[in-house]
Enzyme design. Structure first.
Site, PDB file in Angstrom:
ATOM      1  N   CYS A 148       9.087   9.166  -0.002  1.00  0.00           N
ATOM      2  CA  CYS A 148       8.112  10.087   0.574  1.00  0.00           C
ATOM      3  C   CYS A 148       7.855  11.228  -0.400  1.00  0.00           C
ATOM      4  O   CYS A 148       8.779  11.935  -0.788  1.00  0.00           O
ATOM      5  CB  CYS A 148       8.632  10.653   1.889  1.00  0.00           C
ATOM      6  SG  CYS A 148       7.573  11.969   2.488  1.00  0.00           S
ATOM      7  N   ARG A 163       0.840  -1.203   0.000  1.00  0.00           N
ATOM      8  CA  ARG A 163       0.000   0.000   0.000  1.00  0.00           C
ATOM      9  C   ARG A 163       0.883   1.265   0.000  1.00  0.00           C
ATOM     10  O   ARG A 163       1.003   1.942  -1.011  1.00  0.00           O
ATOM     11  CB  ARG A 163      -0.944  -0.032   1.226  1.00  0.00           C
ATOM     12  CG  ARG A 163      -2.129   0.925   1.140  1.00  0.00           C
ATOM     13  CD  ARG A 163      -1.834   2.324   1.579  1.00  0.00           C
ATOM     14  NE  ARG A 163      -1.314   2.405   2.937  1.00  0.00           N
ATOM     15  CZ  ARG A 163      -0.744   3.487   3.428  1.00  0.00           C
ATOM     16  NH1 ARG A 163      -0.609   4.571   2.693  1.00  0.00           N
ATOM     17  NH2 ARG A 163      -0.267   3.498   4.661  1.00  0.00           N
ATOM     18  N   ASP A 164       1.554   1.529   1.093  1.00  0.00           N
ATOM     19  CA  ASP A 164       2.364   2.746   1.219  1.00  0.00           C
ATOM     20  C   ASP A 164       3.534   2.723   0.234  1.00  0.00           C
ATOM     21  O   ASP A 164       3.901   3.758  -0.334  1.00  0.00           O
ATOM     22  CB  ASP A 164       2.881   2.834   2.661  1.00  0.00           C
ATOM     23  CG  ASP A 164       3.602   4.123   2.971  1.00  0.00           C
ATOM     24  OD1 ASP A 164       3.559   5.050   2.159  1.00  0.00           O
ATOM     25  OD2 ASP A 164       4.243   4.194   4.028  1.00  0.00           O
ATOM     26  N   HIS A 186       6.036   4.388  12.644  1.00  0.00           N
ATOM     27  CA  HIS A 186       6.172   4.352  11.181  1.00  0.00           C
ATOM     28  C   HIS A 186       7.289   5.323  10.801  1.00  0.00           C
ATOM     29  O   HIS A 186       7.064   6.523  10.676  1.00  0.00           O
ATOM     30  CB  HIS A 186       4.828   4.763  10.566  1.00  0.00           C
ATOM     31  CG  HIS A 186       4.769   4.661   9.081  1.00  0.00           C
ATOM     32  ND1 HIS A 186       3.959   3.756   8.439  1.00  0.00           N
ATOM     33  CD2 HIS A 186       5.406   5.355   8.104  1.00  0.00           C
ATOM     34  CE1 HIS A 186       4.094   3.903   7.122  1.00  0.00           C
ATOM     35  NE2 HIS A 186       4.960   4.868   6.900  1.00  0.00           N
ATOM     36  N   ASN A 196      10.370   4.493   3.285  1.00  0.00           N
ATOM     37  CA  ASN A 196      10.045   3.681   4.440  1.00  0.00           C
ATOM     38  C   ASN A 196      11.231   2.848   4.934  1.00  0.00           C
ATOM     39  O   ASN A 196      12.069   2.415   4.139  1.00  0.00           O
ATOM     40  CB  ASN A 196       8.935   2.707   4.049  1.00  0.00           C
ATOM     41  CG  ASN A 196       7.615   3.400   3.823  1.00  0.00           C
ATOM     42  OD1 ASN A 196       7.116   4.088   4.703  1.00  0.00           O
ATOM     43  ND2 ASN A 196       7.050   3.236   2.635  1.00  0.00           N
TER      44      ASN A 196
HETATM   45 MG    MG Z   1       5.457   5.540   4.896  1.00  0.00          MG
END
Ligand code: MG
Length: 311
Positions: free
Chosen positions: A253, A27-28, A220, A262
């Site tokens: 990001c 997802r991210d 996170h 991440n």
């Molecule tokens: Mg993230």
């Protein structure tokens, strides 16, 4: 000479016995990929992550296709994956329409996205900070009726590219409101990766003082400034036992100029395995999955463990 494939196990005091890794790659990670990835590859990615033993795999998101075209196939992904017994497959939903689509796709777990700062709330959610909860309230009410756990992501918990460093008291206010309105967990996002370990422990201590149980707090971290693993260790020392990570470190990001995103799951697993902390994750299978995806994306893997094992 060949690379070492697993760490020496030497525990440290005052760490959780087990850590739940919340995998956010599908997802991210994928939502920040510029080129559209075919649905079959996404399904295989989730299935490989399942097979590596990850307990939570955030599978997709049910947002407007024109906002995030990469994840427009959430329904097909949810229908195509093989759900491993005991593994959770949460999905991100921004509103009631997203929730309806998620429920129709048989999602049993959802997440909503909040901001700790005024500017990011306005830019990302189109709401003021004080109004953002109005957006989630119907989703949270409906999820409660259906006994669906809801995770509340909180962005910009430590620094914000428009506002600078963020007052932890503001983050506490947002987290308390999310929990009061029915979120089962909160995830503290260092969206631009600027936090350092003291900042992390201070915020967690303040949340615990505000009566948010540490078992409900996830972290996170982004590795933009190279702090993700140090910040993770600091969070574990403060009692946190849920850590978000993305296989292969995918997911730059969009709000930081650097492409570094991440925390990579295999880098996290290497550290936890070395500390003797249980994760249930097979490092070899996980790393092989990240290398497989990097190969598909046509670029070198970003994780340090992935790089170490391929040189
Ligand atoms: Mg993230």
């Amino acid at each position: 000479m060949s690379p070492m494939r697993s760490p020496s196990i030497v525990p440290m005091n005052n760490l959780p016995r087990r850590v739940r890794i919340w995998e956010v790659g599908p997802r991210d990670g994928l939502q920040n990929e510029a080129s559209i990835i075919d649905t079959g590859t996404k399904i295989e990615f989730v299935n490989r992550l399942s097979d590596s033993g990850l307990p939570v795999i955030e599978a997709t998101s049910f947002v407007r296709a024109d906002r995030i075209p990469q994840l427009a196939d959430g329904t097909e992904v949810m229908a195509g994956i093989s759900r491993r017994s005991g593994t959770r497959y949460p999905v991100l939903v921004p509103n009631m329409k997203g929730l309806d689509a998620a429920l129709a796709a048989d999602a049993h777990d959802i997440a909503v996205f909040a901001s700790a700062t005024e500017t990011f709330a306005e830019r990302n959610l189109g709401r003021s900070l004080s109004n953002q909860m109005d957006m989630f309230a119907p989703v949270l009410d409906r999820a409660r009726l259906d006994h669906i756990p809801v995770r509340g992501y909180v962005s910009m918990c430590f620094g914000d590219p428009w506002e600078g460093f963020v007052d932890p008291a503001k983050v506490v206010d947002v987290c308390v409101e999310l929990v009061e309105r029915g979120c089962s967990d909160v995830s503290l996002g260092d969206t631009i990766g600027v936090a350092t370990p003291g900042q992390v422990q201070k915020l967690i201590n303040m949340l615990v003082l505000a009566r948010i149980n540490v078992d409900r707090i996830g972290v996170h971290f982004h590795d933009t400034y190279g702090q993700a693993l140090s910040n993770t260790l600091a969070a574990l020392q403060s009692g946190v036992s849920t850590v978000d990570a993305s296989a292969g470190g995918i997911g730059g990001c969009p709000y930081a100029l650097s492409a570094t995103g991440n925390l990579a799951t295999e880098d996290l697993v290497w550290m936890l395995e070395g500390l003797g902390v249980e994760t249930g994750v097979d490092l070899e299978k996980l790393t092989a999955t990240s290398l497989w995806l990097a190969n598909y994306l046509g670029r070198p893997v970003q994780s340090r463990v992935g790089q170490a094992l391929t040189h």
